[in-house]
Design an enzyme around this catalytic site. Structure first.
Site, mmCIF file in Angstrom:
data_model
loop_
_atom_site.group_PDB
_atom_site.id
_atom_site.type_symbol
_atom_site.label_atom_id
_atom_site.label_comp_id
_atom_site.label_asym_id
_atom_site.label_seq_id
_atom_site.Cartn_x
_atom_site.Cartn_y
_atom_site.Cartn_z
ATOM 1 C CD GLU A 119 139.550 41.597 55.987
ATOM 2 O OE1 GLU A 119 139.444 42.178 57.086
ATOM 3 O OE2 GLU A 119 139.165 40.406 55.824
ATOM 4 C CD GLU A 120 138.462 37.317 55.986
ATOM 5 O OE1 GLU A 120 138.988 37.317 57.124
ATOM 6 O OE2 GLU A 120 137.274 37.613 55.785
ATOM 7 C CG ASP A 167 140.426 38.152 51.112
ATOM 8 O OD1 ASP A 167 139.798 39.237 51.161
ATOM 9 O OD2 ASP A 167 141.282 37.839 51.965
ATOM 10 C CG HIS A 199 135.771 34.045 59.423
ATOM 11 N ND1 HIS A 199 136.925 34.460 60.064
ATOM 12 C CD2 HIS A 199 135.565 34.942 58.436
ATOM 13 C CE1 HIS A 199 137.384 35.552 59.478
ATOM 14 N NE2 HIS A 199 136.567 35.868 58.492
#
Length: 368
Positions: free
Chosen positions: A138-139, A78, A342
Site C-alpha cells: 500500500e505504501e 506493509d 510515517h
C-alpha cells in the site's frame, strides 16, 4: 525482536497485545511475506468459520452465512521503512498522559489490522456477512497495490454493500477521500552562451511567472455530501539547466493536485491545464480518482451511530477509492492519529484501539 517461530499470532490476547505482536514483525513494503504467512496461519488456526483465499501476500477471509448484506473490511500489512523504531515499546503521551504504544506501524496501520483480526476470529455469527482483506504494497506505487491486484484476480470475492478501510482516523469516521493528480508543466526557451544571454531565451526565467502564480493560489474548499474537502495545488519538484555558462532552453516542474471527490479525473485535469494555460506543455503523468463520502448508505448511517462521533472528510487519498470505483460506499475508520503516520515517533493511544474494537464489534453484531 519477537520471533515468529516461537510466537504465532493469537487473537485471544486482544487487539492491544496483538498490535504489539504485529508491529514486531517487520513488513516494509515489498517484504510482507512473513506477516502474511502469520496472518494466514492465525486465521486457519483460530477462525475455521472463515473461507480463506490468498493472492500473493494478500489474505481474503469471508463468512458465508447467507445474510442479506455484506460488509468488506480491509487493512494493509506493509509499513514505510523502519528507522530505529522497532521493537515497539509502551510509553505515555507527554501532553495528554495517555498510555501509548510507540513504534513503526502502530498508527499506519497495524493497530487497525489488530482490531480487524481479533474481530474476524471472534465474530462467528455477525448480523452481516463479512469480507476481511489484509493486503500488501500500500505504501508504494499504486500499480503495485495488493488490494488492486486481488480485486482484478478475484472480483467476485469483493462484492459488498459497504466497505470500511482501517486507515488511522483518530477513532472517528472519515468519509471518502480526495483524488490526486500529478502533472509535469514545461517551459521552453533558446540556448545561448551566458556571456551573450540576449541571444537566447531563458526557460527557467519563463517558468518563474507560473511559479509565482502557483505560490499565490488559494486552494478551494469543497463541500461534498455534507463534508468539507480541502484541495491543494503544489509544486513538488523542478528540473532545468544545461551547464554553468549556458542559458537553459528547458525547465519543467512537477505539480500535485489534490482534488475534491466531486470532480472526475477529467475535470481535475482540466483545472490543472487551465491554471497553467500559459505553459508550453502540461502533461498528466499520474492520477487516481477520489471517493465520495458514502455516508448516505443505510449501513453507513448505522455505523455513524455506533461510533458516536461526527464524520469528517478524508483529505488524503486512500484505498476507499478502489471500493468506490466498484460502486461500494466506503469510509475510513481506525485507531491512531494520521498526523503521526510515517513519523519516527509514530505511536497509538491504547484507548483508541480498545474503543475502536468495541464500536466496530457492536455495529457488526447489530447492523441491519
Amino acid at each position: 525482536m519477537t520471533s515468529l517461530a516461537t510466537q504465532p499470532l493469537d487473537p485471544s490476547v486482544g487487539p492491544v497485545e496483538l498490535t504489539r505482536q504485529l508491529c514486531n514483525i517487520p513488513s516494509v513494503s515489498g517484504d510482507e511475506r512473513a506477516i502474511a504467512d502469520a496472518v494466514e496461519a492465525m486465521l486457519r488456526d483460530h477462525a475455521p468459520h472463515l473461507s480463506v483465499t490468498r493472492d500473493g501476500d494478500t489474505i481474503i477471509a469471508r463468512t458465508e452465512l447467507g445474510r442479506v448484506r455484506r460488509v468488506a473490511i480491509a487493512g494493509h500489512l506493509d509499513t514505510v521503512p523502519i528507522n530505529e523504531n522497532l521493537p515497539v515499546r509502551d510509553t505515555v503521551d507527554p501532553e495528554t498522559g495517555e498510555a501509548m504504544i510507540w513504534g513503526r506501524g502502530t498508527v499506519d496501520m497495524k493497530a487497525g489490522v489488530a482490531v480487524q483480526l481479533v474481530l474476524a476470529a471472534e465474530l462467528t455469527d455477525p448480523a452481516v456477512d463479512l469480507t476481511w482483506v489484509w493486503y500488501d504494497h500500500e505504501e508504494v506505487s499504486a500499480d503495485l497495490s495488493g488490494l488492486g491486484r486481488a480485486m482484478r484476480n478475484h472480483p467476485a470475492l469483493f462484492e459488498a454493500d459497504f466497505a470500511i478501510l482501517g486507515e488511522p482516523s483518530n477513532g472517528t469516521i472519515e468519509g471518502g477521500c480526495n483524488g490526486t493528480l500529478r502533472a509535469r508543466v514545461t517551459m521552453r526557451g533558446k540556448r545561448a552562451h551566458t556571456a551573450r544571454s540576449w541571444m537566447g531565451v531563458n526557460a527557467i526565467h519563463r517558468a518563474g511567472a507560473l511559479l509565482e502564480k502557483l505560490a499565490a493560489h488559494e486552494p478551494e474548499r469543497v463541500v461534498v455530501d455534507g463534508l468539507e474537502y480541502r484541495e491543494g495545488l503544489n509544486a513538488v519538484g523542478i528540473e532545468g539547466g544545461v551547464a554553468g555558462n549556458v542559458v537553459p532552453d528547458h525547465c519543467s516542474f512537477l505539480v500535485n493536485y489534490r482534488f475534491a471527490p466531486s470532480r472526475s479525473i477529467d475535470e481535475a485535469a482540466a483545472v490543472v491545464k487551465e491554471f497553467f494555460a500559459d505553459a508550453d506543455e502540461v502533461e498528466i503523468v499520474d492520477q487516481a480518482s477520489g471517493a465520495r463520502p458514502g455516508l448516505d448508505a443505510p449501513l453507513a448511517q448505522r455505523f455513524v451511530e455506533a461510533v458516536g462521533t461526527v464524520p469528517t472528510a478524508k483529505l488524503g487519498w486512500t484505498d476507499v477509492a478502489r471500493f468506490s470505483a466498484l460502486g461500494i460506499p466506503a469510509v475510513n475508520f481506525g485507531p491512531g492519529n494520521p498526523l503521526l503516520a510515517h513519523a519516527d515517533d509514530e505511536r497509538v493511544a491504547i484507548s483508541q484501539i480498545e474503543e475502536g474494537a468495541e464500536a466496530l464489534k457492536s455495529w457488526l453484531n447489530g447492523a441491519i
